[in-house]
Design a protein around this motif. Structure first.
Motif, PDB file in Angstrom:
ATOM      1  N   ALA A  22       0.832  -1.206   0.000  1.00 40.77           N
ATOM      2  CA  ALA A  22       0.000   0.000   0.000  1.00 40.77           C
ATOM      3  C   ALA A  22       0.866   1.256   0.000  1.00 40.77           C
ATOM      4  O   ALA A  22       0.584   2.208  -0.730  1.00 40.77           O
ATOM      5  CB  ALA A  22      -0.935  -0.007   1.204  1.00 40.77           C
ATOM      6  N   ALA A  23       1.923   1.248   0.790  1.00 47.18           N
ATOM      7  CA  ALA A  23       2.827   2.402   0.835  1.00 47.18           C
ATOM      8  C   ALA A  23       3.526   2.591  -0.500  1.00 47.18           C
ATOM      9  O   ALA A  23       3.716   3.724  -0.954  1.00 47.18           O
ATOM     10  CB  ALA A  23       3.853   2.224   1.949  1.00 47.18           C
ATOM     11  N   PHE A  24       3.909   1.511  -1.146  1.00 48.40           N
ATOM     12  CA  PHE A  24       4.539   1.590  -2.462  1.00 48.40           C
ATOM     13  C   PHE A  24       3.583   2.230  -3.464  1.00 48.40           C
ATOM     14  O   PHE A  24       3.971   3.058  -4.273  1.00 48.40           O
ATOM     15  CB  PHE A  24       4.952   0.191  -2.932  1.00 48.40           C
ATOM     16  CG  PHE A  24       5.466   0.154  -4.337  1.00 48.40           C
ATOM     17  CD1 PHE A  24       6.742   0.592  -4.633  1.00 48.40           C
ATOM     18  CD2 PHE A  24       4.664  -0.318  -5.365  1.00 48.40           C
ATOM     19  CE1 PHE A  24       7.218   0.568  -5.932  1.00 48.40           C
ATOM     20  CE2 PHE A  24       5.125  -0.350  -6.665  1.00 48.40           C
ATOM     21  CZ  PHE A  24       6.411   0.100  -6.953  1.00 48.40           C
ATOM     22  N   ASN A  25       2.303   1.871  -3.382  1.00 46.96           N
ATOM     23  CA  ASN A  25       1.321   2.352  -4.339  1.00 46.96           C
ATOM     24  C   ASN A  25       0.811   3.754  -3.999  1.00 46.96           C
ATOM     25  O   ASN A  25       0.675   4.596  -4.889  1.00 46.96           O
ATOM     26  CB  ASN A  25       0.156   1.364  -4.419  1.00 46.96           C
ATOM     27  CG  ASN A  25      -0.801   1.684  -5.537  1.00 46.96           C
ATOM     28  OD1 ASN A  25      -1.799   2.352  -5.304  1.00 46.96           O
ATOM     29  ND2 ASN A  25      -0.490   1.215  -6.730  1.00 46.96           N
ATOM     30  N   ALA A  26       0.530   4.007  -2.739  1.00 44.59           N
ATOM     31  CA  ALA A  26      -0.090   5.270  -2.334  1.00 44.59           C
ATOM     32  C   ALA A  26       0.904   6.294  -1.805  1.00 44.59           C
ATOM     33  O   ALA A  26       0.600   7.478  -1.735  1.00 44.59           O
ATOM     34  CB  ALA A  26      -1.135   5.002  -1.244  1.00 44.59           C
ATOM     35  N   GLY A  27       2.066   5.817  -1.398  1.00 47.37           N
ATOM     36  CA  GLY A  27       3.043   6.680  -0.748  1.00 47.37           C
ATOM     37  C   GLY A  27       3.029   6.415   0.749  1.00 47.37           C
ATOM     38  O   GLY A  27       1.972   6.176   1.334  1.00 47.37           O
ATOM     39  N   LEU A  31      -0.049   6.124   3.849  1.00 48.97           N
ATOM     40  CA  LEU A  31      -0.182   4.939   4.701  1.00 48.97           C
ATOM     41  C   LEU A  31      -0.094   5.329   6.175  1.00 48.97           C
ATOM     42  O   LEU A  31      -0.903   4.880   6.980  1.00 48.97           O
ATOM     43  CB  LEU A  31       0.865   3.877   4.369  1.00 48.97           C
ATOM     44  CG  LEU A  31       0.742   2.645   5.271  1.00 48.97           C
ATOM     45  CD1 LEU A  31      -0.528   1.863   4.947  1.00 48.97           C
ATOM     46  CD2 LEU A  31       1.956   1.766   5.163  1.00 48.97           C
ATOM     47  N   THR A  32       0.859   6.167   6.533  1.00 51.38           N
ATOM     48  CA  THR A  32       0.965   6.568   7.938  1.00 51.38           C
ATOM     49  C   THR A  32      -0.264   7.374   8.371  1.00 51.38           C
ATOM     50  O   THR A  32      -0.699   7.273   9.515  1.00 51.38           O
ATOM     51  CB  THR A  32       2.264   7.344   8.241  1.00 51.38           C
ATOM     52  OG1 THR A  32       2.350   8.476   7.384  1.00 51.38           O
ATOM     53  CG2 THR A  32       3.486   6.456   8.061  1.00 51.38           C
ATOM     54  N   ASP A  33      -0.846   8.147   7.452  1.00 57.14           N
ATOM     55  CA  ASP A  33      -2.102   8.832   7.769  1.00 57.14           C
ATOM     56  C   ASP A  33      -3.217   7.819   8.022  1.00 57.14           C
ATOM     57  O   ASP A  33      -4.017   7.977   8.948  1.00 57.14           O
ATOM     58  CB  ASP A  33      -2.521   9.771   6.629  1.00 57.14           C
ATOM     59  CG  ASP A  33      -1.708  11.048   6.578  1.00 57.14           C
ATOM     60  OD1 ASP A  33      -0.981  11.347   7.548  1.00 57.14           O
ATOM     61  OD2 ASP A  33      -1.810  11.757   5.552  1.00 57.14           O
ATOM     62  N   VAL A  52      -6.508  -0.840   8.731  1.00 58.06           N
ATOM     63  CA  VAL A  52      -5.770   0.205   8.022  1.00 58.06           C
ATOM     64  C   VAL A  52      -6.303   0.330   6.588  1.00 58.06           C
ATOM     65  O   VAL A  52      -6.407   1.436   6.054  1.00 58.06           O
ATOM     66  CB  VAL A  52      -4.249  -0.072   8.048  1.00 58.06           C
ATOM     67  CG1 VAL A  52      -3.487   0.956   7.237  1.00 58.06           C
ATOM     68  CG2 VAL A  52      -3.744  -0.085   9.493  1.00 58.06           C
ATOM     69  N   GLU A  53      -6.683  -0.782   5.997  1.00 53.93           N
ATOM     70  CA  GLU A  53      -7.293  -0.773   4.664  1.00 53.93           C
ATOM     71  C   GLU A  53      -8.538   0.134   4.669  1.00 53.93           C
ATOM     72  O   GLU A  53      -8.701   0.986   3.786  1.00 53.93           O
ATOM     73  CB  GLU A  53      -7.677  -2.209   4.302  1.00 53.93           C
ATOM     74  CG  GLU A  53      -8.506  -2.380   3.073  1.00 53.93           C
ATOM     75  CD  GLU A  53      -8.995  -3.818   2.924  1.00 53.93           C
ATOM     76  OE1 GLU A  53      -8.942  -4.313   1.804  1.00 53.93           O
ATOM     77  OE2 GLU A  53      -9.430  -4.433   3.927  1.00 53.93           O
TER      78      GLU A  53
END
Length: 108
Positions: A22-27, A31-33, A52-53
């Motif tokens: 998810a972090a790779f795709n969204a940044g 993800l931390t947000d 988290v999803e």
């Protein structure tokens, strides 16, 4: 990404995989947000599925992306990211099954 996840309390390697995707795709910021939203909502911020999803999808809603703990603003492509994570994990599982089947055939 792993260091960011560990800092956020995600130490289970099985949970790190979908979150790294998810972090790779969204940044990593989005993800931390999402992790922060999950934490604030009382959801398990260390589990991707249904936690988290779900929080990532909230980043497109005004009620969430304007909160002071959301540092990276609105994220409109949450559904795309969730689909990306699901498709990569499904592909990974298919390859694992094929690999096991091939290994069993070699033994015979």
């Amino acid at each position: 990404l792993k260091k960011i996840l560990v800092k956020e309390g995600v130490t289970d390697s099985a949970e790190q995989i979908p979150m790294m995707l998810a972090a790779f795709n969204a940044g990593s910021g989005h993800l931390t947000d999402a992790i922060a939203i999950a934490r604030e909502e009382g959801w398990n911020a260390t589990v991707w599925e249904d936690n988290v999803e779900k929080a990532l999808l909230c980043l497109d809603k005004h009620a969430y992306y304007h909160k002071n703990y959301v540092k990276n603003g609105r994220y409109r492509a949450g559904r795309r990211t969730v689909h990306y994570v699901q498709s990569v994990l499904l592909r990974r599982e298919r390859y694992r099954v094929l690999s096991e089947r091939d290994s069993l055939n070699e033994v015979k």
